[in-house]
Design a protein around this motif. Structure first.
Motif, PDB file in Angstrom:
ATOM      1  N   ARG A   4       1.516   5.613  -1.559  1.00  0.00           N
ATOM      2  CA  ARG A   4       1.001   6.843  -2.167  1.00  0.00           C
ATOM      3  C   ARG A   4       2.148   7.813  -2.410  1.00  0.00           C
ATOM      4  O   ARG A   4       3.142   7.824  -1.672  1.00  0.00           O
ATOM      5  CB  ARG A   4      -0.059   7.506  -1.286  1.00  0.00           C
ATOM      6  CG  ARG A   4       0.471   8.081   0.011  1.00  0.00           C
ATOM      7  CD  ARG A   4      -0.630   8.799   0.779  1.00  0.00           C
ATOM      8  NE  ARG A   4      -0.145   9.333   2.055  1.00  0.00           N
ATOM      9  CZ  ARG A   4      -0.908   9.950   2.938  1.00  0.00           C
ATOM     10  NH1 ARG A   4      -2.197  10.127   2.687  1.00  0.00           N
ATOM     11  NH2 ARG A   4      -0.395  10.405   4.075  1.00  0.00           N
TER      12      ARG A   4
ATOM     13  N   GLU B 244       0.870  -1.179   0.000  1.00  0.00           N
ATOM     14  CA  GLU B 244       0.000   0.000   0.000  1.00  0.00           C
ATOM     15  C   GLU B 244       0.905   1.228   0.000  1.00  0.00           C
ATOM     16  O   GLU B 244       1.780   1.364   0.867  1.00  0.00           O
ATOM     17  CB  GLU B 244      -0.936   0.001   1.201  1.00  0.00           C
ATOM     18  CG  GLU B 244      -1.986  -1.110   1.136  1.00  0.00           C
ATOM     19  CD  GLU B 244      -2.969  -1.053   2.279  1.00  0.00           C
ATOM     20  OE1 GLU B 244      -2.996  -0.032   3.009  1.00  0.00           O
ATOM     21  OE2 GLU B 244      -3.717  -2.039   2.455  1.00  0.00           O
TER      22      GLU B 244
ATOM     23  N   GLU C 180      -4.010   9.799  -2.666  1.00  0.00           N
ATOM     24  CA  GLU C 180      -4.752   8.702  -2.058  1.00  0.00           C
ATOM     25  C   GLU C 180      -3.903   7.429  -2.060  1.00  0.00           C
ATOM     26  O   GLU C 180      -2.973   7.279  -2.852  1.00  0.00           O
ATOM     27  CB  GLU C 180      -6.063   8.463  -2.813  1.00  0.00           C
ATOM     28  CG  GLU C 180      -7.052   9.608  -2.708  1.00  0.00           C
ATOM     29  CD  GLU C 180      -8.390   9.267  -3.328  1.00  0.00           C
ATOM     30  OE1 GLU C 180      -8.687   8.068  -3.510  1.00  0.00           O
ATOM     31  OE2 GLU C 180      -9.148  10.209  -3.630  1.00  0.00           O
ATOM     32  N   TRP C 181      -4.259   6.512  -1.179  1.00  0.00           N
ATOM     33  CA  TRP C 181      -3.516   5.260  -1.057  1.00  0.00           C
ATOM     34  C   TRP C 181      -3.901   4.289  -2.160  1.00  0.00           C
ATOM     35  O   TRP C 181      -5.081   4.092  -2.453  1.00  0.00           O
ATOM     36  CB  TRP C 181      -3.772   4.623   0.306  1.00  0.00           C
ATOM     37  CG  TRP C 181      -3.137   5.373   1.435  1.00  0.00           C
ATOM     38  CD1 TRP C 181      -3.741   6.265   2.264  1.00  0.00           C
ATOM     39  CD2 TRP C 181      -1.777   5.302   1.836  1.00  0.00           C
ATOM     40  NE1 TRP C 181      -2.835   6.764   3.161  1.00  0.00           N
ATOM     41  CE2 TRP C 181      -1.614   6.189   2.931  1.00  0.00           C
ATOM     42  CE3 TRP C 181      -0.667   4.582   1.390  1.00  0.00           C
ATOM     43  CZ2 TRP C 181      -0.392   6.371   3.578  1.00  0.00           C
ATOM     44  CZ3 TRP C 181       0.551   4.761   2.038  1.00  0.00           C
ATOM     45  CH2 TRP C 181       0.683   5.644   3.108  1.00  0.00           C
ATOM     46  N   ASN C 182      -2.890   3.680  -2.760  1.00  0.00           N
ATOM     47  CA  ASN C 182      -3.073   2.621  -3.750  1.00  0.00           C
ATOM     48  C   ASN C 182      -2.652   1.287  -3.157  1.00  0.00           C
ATOM     49  O   ASN C 182      -1.736   1.225  -2.331  1.00  0.00           O
ATOM     50  CB  ASN C 182      -2.214   2.880  -4.989  1.00  0.00           C
ATOM     51  CG  ASN C 182      -2.664   4.079  -5.786  1.00  0.00           C
ATOM     52  OD1 ASN C 182      -3.657   4.016  -6.506  1.00  0.00           O
ATOM     53  ND2 ASN C 182      -1.957   5.180  -5.652  1.00  0.00           N
TER      54      ASN C 182
ATOM     55  N   ASN D  47      -5.076  -1.846  -7.162  1.00  0.00           N
ATOM     56  CA  ASN D  47      -6.419  -1.570  -6.642  1.00  0.00           C
ATOM     57  C   ASN D  47      -7.428  -2.617  -7.105  1.00  0.00           C
ATOM     58  O   ASN D  47      -8.562  -2.305  -7.482  1.00  0.00           O
ATOM     59  CB  ASN D  47      -6.866  -0.160  -7.032  1.00  0.00           C
ATOM     60  CG  ASN D  47      -5.974   0.904  -6.418  1.00  0.00           C
ATOM     61  OD1 ASN D  47      -5.595   0.813  -5.254  1.00  0.00           O
ATOM     62  ND2 ASN D  47      -5.608   1.905  -7.205  1.00  0.00           N
TER      63      ASN D  47
ATOM     64  N   SER E 251      -6.139   2.642 -13.474  1.00  0.00           N
ATOM     65  CA  SER E 251      -6.333   1.794 -12.294  1.00  0.00           C
ATOM     66  C   SER E 251      -5.871   2.467 -11.007  1.00  0.00           C
ATOM     67  O   SER E 251      -6.224   2.017  -9.909  1.00  0.00           O
ATOM     68  CB  SER E 251      -5.585   0.463 -12.465  1.00  0.00           C
ATOM     69  OG  SER E 251      -6.079  -0.246 -13.580  1.00  0.00           O
ATOM     70  N   GLU E 252      -5.062   3.506 -11.131  1.00  0.00           N
ATOM     71  CA  GLU E 252      -4.560   4.200  -9.944  1.00  0.00           C
ATOM     72  C   GLU E 252      -5.603   5.172  -9.393  1.00  0.00           C
ATOM     73  O   GLU E 252      -6.445   5.690 -10.133  1.00  0.00           O
ATOM     74  CB  GLU E 252      -3.294   4.978 -10.289  1.00  0.00           C
ATOM     75  CG  GLU E 252      -2.145   4.094 -10.729  1.00  0.00           C
ATOM     76  CD  GLU E 252      -0.994   4.917 -11.287  1.00  0.00           C
ATOM     77  OE1 GLU E 252      -0.462   5.762 -10.555  1.00  0.00           O
ATOM     78  OE2 GLU E 252      -0.643   4.718 -12.468  1.00  0.00           O
ATOM     79  N   LYS E 253      -5.512   5.434  -8.100  1.00  0.00           N
ATOM     80  CA  LYS E 253      -6.388   6.401  -7.455  1.00  0.00           C
ATOM     81  C   LYS E 253      -5.810   7.810  -7.621  1.00  0.00           C
ATOM     82  O   LYS E 253      -4.638   7.973  -7.965  1.00  0.00           O
ATOM     83  CB  LYS E 253      -6.560   6.050  -5.986  1.00  0.00           C
ATOM     84  CG  LYS E 253      -7.325   4.748  -5.782  1.00  0.00           C
ATOM     85  CD  LYS E 253      -7.572   4.473  -4.313  1.00  0.00           C
ATOM     86  CE  LYS E 253      -8.350   3.182  -4.138  1.00  0.00           C
ATOM     87  NZ  LYS E 253      -8.607   2.879  -2.707  1.00  0.00           N
ATOM     88  N   PRO E 254      -6.613   8.842  -7.377  1.00  0.00           N
ATOM     89  CA  PRO E 254      -6.120  10.214  -7.516  1.00  0.00           C
ATOM     90  C   PRO E 254      -4.891  10.463  -6.648  1.00  0.00           C
ATOM     91  O   PRO E 254      -4.731   9.848  -5.585  1.00  0.00           O
ATOM     92  CB  PRO E 254      -7.309  11.067  -7.056  1.00  0.00           C
ATOM     93  CG  PRO E 254      -8.509  10.217  -7.333  1.00  0.00           C
ATOM     94  CD  PRO E 254      -8.052   8.809  -7.061  1.00  0.00           C
TER      95      PRO E 254
END
Length: 227
Positions: A86, A84, A171-173, A189, A165-168
């Motif tokens: 970011r 996990e 944020e935690w990936n 994710n 597929s990645e978050k903004p």
């Protein structure tokens, strides 16, 4: 009131859950870098060079610079690695290296390995570092076959299967890397973003990069996969 049979079933399920959790290996304990060692070329000339990897607020932090790698002391094979992470500020480059072995074989920096890319918007790409792997649609994702290779100047990048597929940013990936025999699969994710076979290595150390951008890690957990 539970019957004896119900009690035994509950005890059995508890024992299974305990065994499953007991085999998980926390590569990062949240306190220090025990079980890891850093290889940062800049420290060869100046031992007082600032640390590239630190622990801050219970998280492992790759500072991005000076560039180098944080490498496990132990060698692993047949496992699933849960990460996990970011980017804390400006997005940039980083990666998790699996099957790492000989240090500094590429550009006097990168250890022999297969890199799973974490670079912003490219998470899940494979980069071949003196090790190789095969994926479907190889020419589409790697370029012309005559340019393929695992050393400097060759087409070492194998693009992932998906975008988005990645978050903004911030944020935690979650990234899952499954290494079993000569196969490597990667999820970002929960989405399968890359899968390869015929990897030229099946065991090695695990490494995290410092490659220009600050990245926080709050989970690095390995679960062995039995043959």
């Amino acid at each position: 009131m539970f019957s004896k049979q119900t009690f035994l079933i509950c005890l059995f399920l508890i024992s299974i859950n305990y065994a499953a959790s007991a085999q998980k290996i926390k590569l990062f304990n949240g306190k220090d870098l025990k079980g890891w060692h850093a290889d940062v070329p800049a420290k060869d000339k100046n031992p007082d060079t600032p640390a590239s990897f630190i622990v801050r607020d219970g998280k492992l932090v790759s500072m991005g610079n000076p560039k180098g790698h944080l490498i496990t002391d132990a060698v692993f094979s047949n496992y699933r690695l849960e990460v996990e992470y970011r980017f804390t500020g400006k997005p940039g480059n980083c990666g998790v290296l699996v099957h790492a072995s000989t240090p500094r074989v590429l550009y006097k920096m990168f250890p022999k390995s297969l890199e799973v890319q974490m670079q912003h918007q490219d998470a899940g790409d494979f980069w071949c570092i003196e090790e190789d792997i095969t994926v479907p649609n190889m020419e589409e994702r790697r370029g012309p076959k005559e340019k393929w290779g695992v050393s400097a100047g060759k087409e070492r990048r194998i693009k992932n299967l998906t975008d988005g597929s990645e978050k903004p940013l911030g944020e935690w990936n979650s990234m899952s890397i499954e290494c079993f025999g000569n196969t490597v699969k990667v999820w970002v994710n929960g989405v399968l973003v890359n899968e390869g076979t015929n990897c030229t290595a099946s065991k090695g150390q695990i490494a995290i990069q410092a490659e220009g951008a600050e990245v926080e890690f709050k989970k690095l957990e390995l679960t062995p996969i039995k043959n």
